[in-house]
Scaffold this motif. Structure first.
Motif, PDB file in Angstrom:
ATOM      1  N   ARG A  85       1.010  -4.306  -3.767  1.00 24.21           N
ATOM      2  CA  ARG A  85       2.026  -5.368  -3.742  1.00 24.21           C
ATOM      3  C   ARG A  85       3.220  -4.979  -4.601  1.00 24.21           C
ATOM      4  NH1 ARG A  85      -0.112 -10.949  -5.632  1.00 24.21           N
ATOM      5  NH2 ARG A  85      -1.134 -10.869  -3.595  1.00 24.21           N
ATOM      6  N   LEU A  86       4.419  -5.292  -4.131  1.00 24.08           N
ATOM      7  CA  LEU A  86       5.634  -5.100  -4.917  1.00 24.08           C
ATOM      8  C   LEU A  86       5.984  -6.358  -5.704  1.00 24.08           C
ATOM      9  CD1 LEU A  86       7.900  -3.133  -2.414  1.00 24.08           C
ATOM     10  CD2 LEU A  86       6.882  -2.262  -4.517  1.00 24.08           C
ATOM     11  N   THR A 117       7.392 -16.080   9.487  1.00 19.42           N
ATOM     12  CA  THR A 117       7.278 -14.642   9.301  1.00 19.42           C
ATOM     13  C   THR A 117       7.447 -14.208   7.868  1.00 19.42           C
ATOM     14  OG1 THR A 117       8.703 -14.699  11.197  1.00 19.42           O
ATOM     15  CG2 THR A 117       7.929 -12.589  10.542  1.00 19.42           C
ATOM     16  N   GLY A 118       6.785 -13.395   7.317  1.00 13.91           N
ATOM     17  CA  GLY A 118       7.119 -12.737   6.151  1.00 13.91           C
ATOM     18  C   GLY A 118       6.600 -12.221   4.895  1.00 13.91           C
ATOM     19  N   ALA A 119       6.266 -11.429   4.124  1.00 11.43           N
ATOM     20  CA  ALA A 119       6.300 -10.715   2.844  1.00 11.43           C
ATOM     21  C   ALA A 119       6.174  -9.251   3.151  1.00 11.43           C
ATOM     22  CB  ALA A 119       5.144 -11.120   1.959  1.00 11.43           C
ATOM     23  N   VAL A 120       6.479  -8.363   2.339  1.00  9.42           N
ATOM     24  CA  VAL A 120       6.726  -7.000   2.761  1.00  9.42           C
ATOM     25  C   VAL A 120       5.607  -6.033   2.440  1.00  9.42           C
ATOM     26  CG1 VAL A 120       8.442  -5.222   2.737  1.00  9.42           C
ATOM     27  CG2 VAL A 120       9.016  -7.539   2.094  1.00  9.42           C
ATOM     28  N   MET A 121       5.216  -5.209   3.351  1.00  8.47           N
ATOM     29  CA  MET A 121       4.341  -4.092   3.079  1.00  8.47           C
ATOM     30  C   MET A 121       4.944  -2.865   3.720  1.00  8.47           C
ATOM     31  SD  MET A 121       1.123  -6.104   4.245  1.00  8.47           S
ATOM     32  CE  MET A 121       2.035  -7.571   4.613  1.00  8.47           C
ATOM     33  N   ALA A 122       4.589  -1.699   3.272  1.00  9.84           N
ATOM     34  CA  ALA A 122       5.062  -0.474   3.893  1.00  9.84           C
ATOM     35  C   ALA A 122       3.968   0.552   3.866  1.00  9.84           C
ATOM     36  CB  ALA A 122       6.272   0.053   3.153  1.00  9.84           C
ATOM     37  N   LEU A 123       3.950   1.358   4.897  1.00  9.23           N
ATOM     38  CA  LEU A 123       2.966   2.432   4.940  1.00  9.23           C
ATOM     39  C   LEU A 123       3.648   3.693   4.401  1.00  9.23           C
ATOM     40  CD1 LEU A 123       1.500   1.789   8.454  1.00  9.23           C
ATOM     41  CD2 LEU A 123       0.463   1.237   6.286  1.00  9.23           C
ATOM     42  N   THR A 124       3.260   4.188   3.257  1.00  8.16           N
ATOM     43  CA  THR A 124       3.891   5.383   2.701  1.00  8.16           C
ATOM     44  C   THR A 124       2.903   6.527   2.630  1.00  8.16           C
ATOM     45  OG1 THR A 124       4.757   6.303   0.651  1.00  8.16           O
ATOM     46  CG2 THR A 124       3.741   4.202   0.469  1.00  8.16           C
ATOM     47  N   LEU A 125       3.230   7.601   2.004  1.00 14.14           N
ATOM     48  CA  LEU A 125       2.617   8.848   2.371  1.00 14.14           C
ATOM     49  C   LEU A 125       2.178   9.832   1.303  1.00 14.14           C
ATOM     50  CD1 LEU A 125       5.559   8.298   2.321  1.00 14.14           C
ATOM     51  CD2 LEU A 125       5.609   9.524   4.477  1.00 14.14           C
ATOM     52  N   GLY A 137       3.881 -12.627  -0.007  1.00 17.26           N
ATOM     53  CA  GLY A 137       3.705 -11.373  -0.739  1.00 17.26           C
ATOM     54  C   GLY A 137       4.552 -10.247  -0.190  1.00 17.26           C
ATOM     55  N   VAL A 138       4.962  -9.365  -1.077  1.00 25.29           N
ATOM     56  CA  VAL A 138       5.777  -8.213  -0.722  1.00 25.29           C
ATOM     57  C   VAL A 138       5.095  -6.965  -1.267  1.00 25.29           C
ATOM     58  CG1 VAL A 138       8.022  -7.111  -0.981  1.00 25.29           C
ATOM     59  CG2 VAL A 138       7.869  -9.610  -0.829  1.00 25.29           C
ATOM     60  N   GLY A 139       4.851  -5.988  -0.444  1.00 27.70           N
ATOM     61  CA  GLY A 139       4.169  -4.781  -0.895  1.00 27.70           C
ATOM     62  C   GLY A 139       4.125  -3.727   0.183  1.00 27.70           C
ATOM     63  N   TYR A 140       3.251  -2.759   0.054  1.00 28.34           N
ATOM     64  CA  TYR A 140       3.175  -1.721   1.072  1.00 28.34           C
ATOM     65  C   TYR A 140       1.797  -1.077   1.081  1.00 28.34           C
ATOM     66  CZ  TYR A 140       4.067   1.553  -2.804  1.00 28.34           C
ATOM     67  OH  TYR A 140       4.003   2.268  -3.970  1.00 28.34           O
ATOM     68  N   ILE A 141       1.490  -0.439   2.201  1.00 31.02           N
ATOM     69  CA  ILE A 141       0.272   0.349   2.357  1.00 31.02           C
ATOM     70  C   ILE A 141       0.640   1.802   2.134  1.00 31.02           C
ATOM     71  CG2 ILE A 141      -1.561   1.065   3.922  1.00 31.02           C
ATOM     72  CD1 ILE A 141      -1.030  -1.520   5.480  1.00 31.02           C
ATOM     73  N   SER A 142      -0.154   2.493   1.345  1.00 35.84           N
ATOM     74  CA  SER A 142       0.117   3.909   1.112  1.00 35.84           C
ATOM     75  C   SER A 142      -0.943   4.770   1.794  1.00 35.84           C
ATOM     76  CB  SER A 142       0.145   4.206  -0.391  1.00 35.84           C
ATOM     77  OG  SER A 142      -1.133   3.993  -0.954  1.00 35.84           O
TER      78      SER A 142
END
Length: 642
Positions: free
Chosen positions: A79-80, A8-16, A617-622
């Protein structure tokens, strides 16, 4: 988690952040509006090498207001950092985010290549808990589950201590964009280190509930010096303590709870009264006492825990489910009967461990059927065993050998790859991922028990559990919880294919394959599903609206990578996020039949873009609107168009 071991793993986030047109006359005349519907417009599966090597989305969220206006919010990815990036501050020195530390807080060194020492770096960043602000500051706890290979290219799974990190995040006040201010490793020296942390969750009281998956088998550890249980735990002890003689399988297989203080300092406890099994994830219910779990592996058990006090996991009662099948439609269904295993405190169970207890102190064994012995089959040992509980060892069995003891008492130990768990509070549903419906979940007359006779679905089934109050256990005693799962039924079933398509997919690419991490957004009325699938060449994150039943693909991760670590966060300082993870890009692609694109070119592109089995990878979706705003029943929509 991976088909055999779990990943399991690297980070994404859905932001706004919002980019919106001017207010129209029609809007101005009807400025107050409720939300009529919310839906995700999905994306196609990747078709080109360029798409197949990226983490990306071109999906959108569509919001329909009661005044007739509809607005689309496009989603995008940023990506962060990667787990190999040297961003974690350790004793005044930067080390890779995914590097584990030993009992003294020193980075653990990979010496597999003579004369070339290097940091171990996990390619498997996993769960992320984005905590509610502490003194106005945002923090995120991240798991680093394991390391696939060492520097020499040899498998390192399960032999290297694992780790977690605490990231201090900065948030753009206008857009909600997250950036990493600092990263530090979390100290597990007070609990004998950390074993394979899979997924995790945020407790209602703002602590991180981690996990220790694939608990080492204490019977094999004691009786077979060449077993994987012995070699892995001794390797762990040698790298963590500097002393293989400190190896003890009963140190691992529990739920660690991480609290973050006002100054950003972390404290860690392991909750031994919750039981020892293959913890995928612990999900608390609204009463802040009841919890359900994933028990990953083959021939596993569904457990429920009820704490004595709210927001306190140091003492409670552990139950195991017996499955009474009622049907096979859409994967299957059944009623759940709960068997009480026992009550304990963390202190009581820790004292048993510290006494030096061994498997042979708890059970008598026989190699053949024998009077007074019961035949069971459960994950950690893997085959049928004949056991008899020794006198006075009920508590040790219930909390150190939870799955074995549950099977002895008649609970079902036939679940296969039971992974993510999440809660739909409004509807009283818990969702559970069965990543691969096979093995013990099929009719197996030769097994010691055969409660489950469900259809084989290698691409898995997402189930829903129906919560109810007033339930009694198998002995007729009241269960002190209003959130007891009374039954389960299939919600979304995967679709196996008889042969691979041109992209190497062996399950229908237009629906979920090998459901793994689950997270639910109350604001969006949406269940999010992350895949851990070898049946899909690219793994995806899906959004399933529980009202409309619409399933939409909203994210694709690199070919061979796993998409996990989902966490829907409806409000952090006015902004909303959906975390998602990927790990081990490129894994197991070489064995796939891929003809739609040049397979060698695909492997080369993945190696160049991010590396194969070397990092995550670590990151997020905006792009999401504020989910807090979506919960407002009478918003002034003019604020969206300024």
């Amino acid at each position: 988690m991976k088909q055999v071991f779990g990943k399991t793993g690297a980070v994404m986030a859905l932001t706004l952040a919002l980019t919106v047109p001017a207010l129209t006359p029609a809007m101005a005349s009807n400025s107050h509006a409720t939300i009529e519907s919310v839906k995700f417009n999905g994306m196609d599966a990747p078709k080109t090498i360029d798409q197949m090597v990226k983490t990306y989305t071109n999906a959108s969220l569509e919001v329909k207001y009661s005044n007739g206006y509809t607005k689309k919010f496009p989603l995008s990815y940023k990506r962060l950092f990667k787990s190999e990036d040297q961003v974690a501050l350790n004793k005044d020195k930067l080390i890779p985010a995914g590097t584990p530390i030993d009992v003294n807080g020193n980075p653990i060194i990979d010496r597999s290549v003579p004369g070339a020492p290097a940091y171990y770096v996990s390619d498997a960043p996993d769960a992320n808990s984005l905590l509610k602000p502490i003194n106005g500051q945002l923090y995120m706890v991240t798991h680093y589950e394991y390391q696939t290979i060492d520097a020499s290219g040899t498998s390192a799974y399960g032999i290297v201590p694992a780790s977690m990190s605490l990231s201090t995040l900065e948030q753009n006040k206008k857009t909600g964009e997250l950036t990493t201010k600092s990263v530090k490793k979390i100290d597990f020296s007070g609990v004998n280190g950390l074993w394979i942390p899979c997924n995790g969750s945020l407790s209602p009281w703002n602590t991180h509930l981690g996990s220790e998956e694939y608990e080492p088998d204490a019977r094999s550890f004691e009786t077979n010096p060449t077993s994987s249980a012995r070699t892995s735990v001794e390797s762990f002890a040698r790298l963590y303590f500097g002393d293989a003689s400190k190896a003890n399988p009963y140190f691992y297989g529990f739920i660690p709870e991480i609290a973050v203080g006002k100054n950003g300092e972390t404290s860690v406890v392991k909750h031994y009264s919750i039981g020892r099994f293959s913890h995928e994830l612990m999900k608390m219910m609204p009463d802040k006492k009841t919890a359900f779990f994933g028990d990953d592996g083959s021939y596993t058990t569904m457990f429920m825990y009820v704490a004595d006090q709210k927001e306190d996991l140091s003492a409670g009662t552990l139950y195991a489910a017996k499955f009474h099948q009622t049907g096979t439609e859409n994967g299957g269904s059944g009623n759940l009967e709960w068997i009480k295993l026992g009550h304990a405190t963390d202190k009581e169970v820790k004292q048993i461990i510290d006494s030096g207890v061994k498997f042979s102190d708890i059970f008598e064994t026989s190699s053949v059927p024998k009077d007074g012995f019961k035949a069971i089959r459960q994950y950690s040992y893997g085959k049928t065993e004949y056991l008899k509980l020794k006198q006075g060892m009920e508590k040790a069995a219930a909390f150190l050998e939870s799955r074995r003891y549950a099977a002895l008492l008649g609970a079902t130990s036939e679940f296969n790859k039971m992974e993510g768990v999440t809660l739909n509070e409004k509807d009283g549903k818990v969702y559970v991922a069965i990543s691969d419906q096979s093995n013990g979940m099929l009719a197996n007359p030769a097994d010691p028990a055969d409660d489950m006779k469900l259809p084989k679905i290698k691409s898995g089934v997402t189930y829903q559990l129906d919560l109810a109050a007033g339930q009694k256990d198998s002995a007729g005693n009241a269960i002190d919880s209003k959130y007891v799962a009374a039954g389960m039924s299939g919600l979304i079933a995967g679709k196996d294919m008889p042969s691979a398509d041109a992209y190497g997919n062996t399950a229908d690419v237009n629906t979920v394959a090998n459901t793994d991490n689950l997270s639910y957004s109350e604001a969006l009325r949406t269940l999010f599903i992350g895949e851990d699938s070898g049946m899909h060449t690219n793994n995806f994150v899906w959004a399933y609206n529980v009202d409309t039943k619409q399933l939409s693909r909203i994210l694709s991760v690199p070919a061979g990578a796993e998409s996990t670590g989902l966490s829907a966060v409806d409000n952090r300082k006015g902004f909303s996020y959906i975390m998602s993870n990927f790990q081990h890009p490129g894994d197991e692609l070489e064995g796939k039949s891929i003809t739609a694109v040049d397979k060698n070119a695909l492997l080369s592109a993945i190696q160049k873009e991010i590396g194969i089995d070397r990092t995550g990878g670590v990151g997020y979706i905006s792009g999401l609107p504020s989910l807090e705003d979506l919960l407002n029943p009478n918003r002034d929509v003019r604020s969206l168009f300024k």
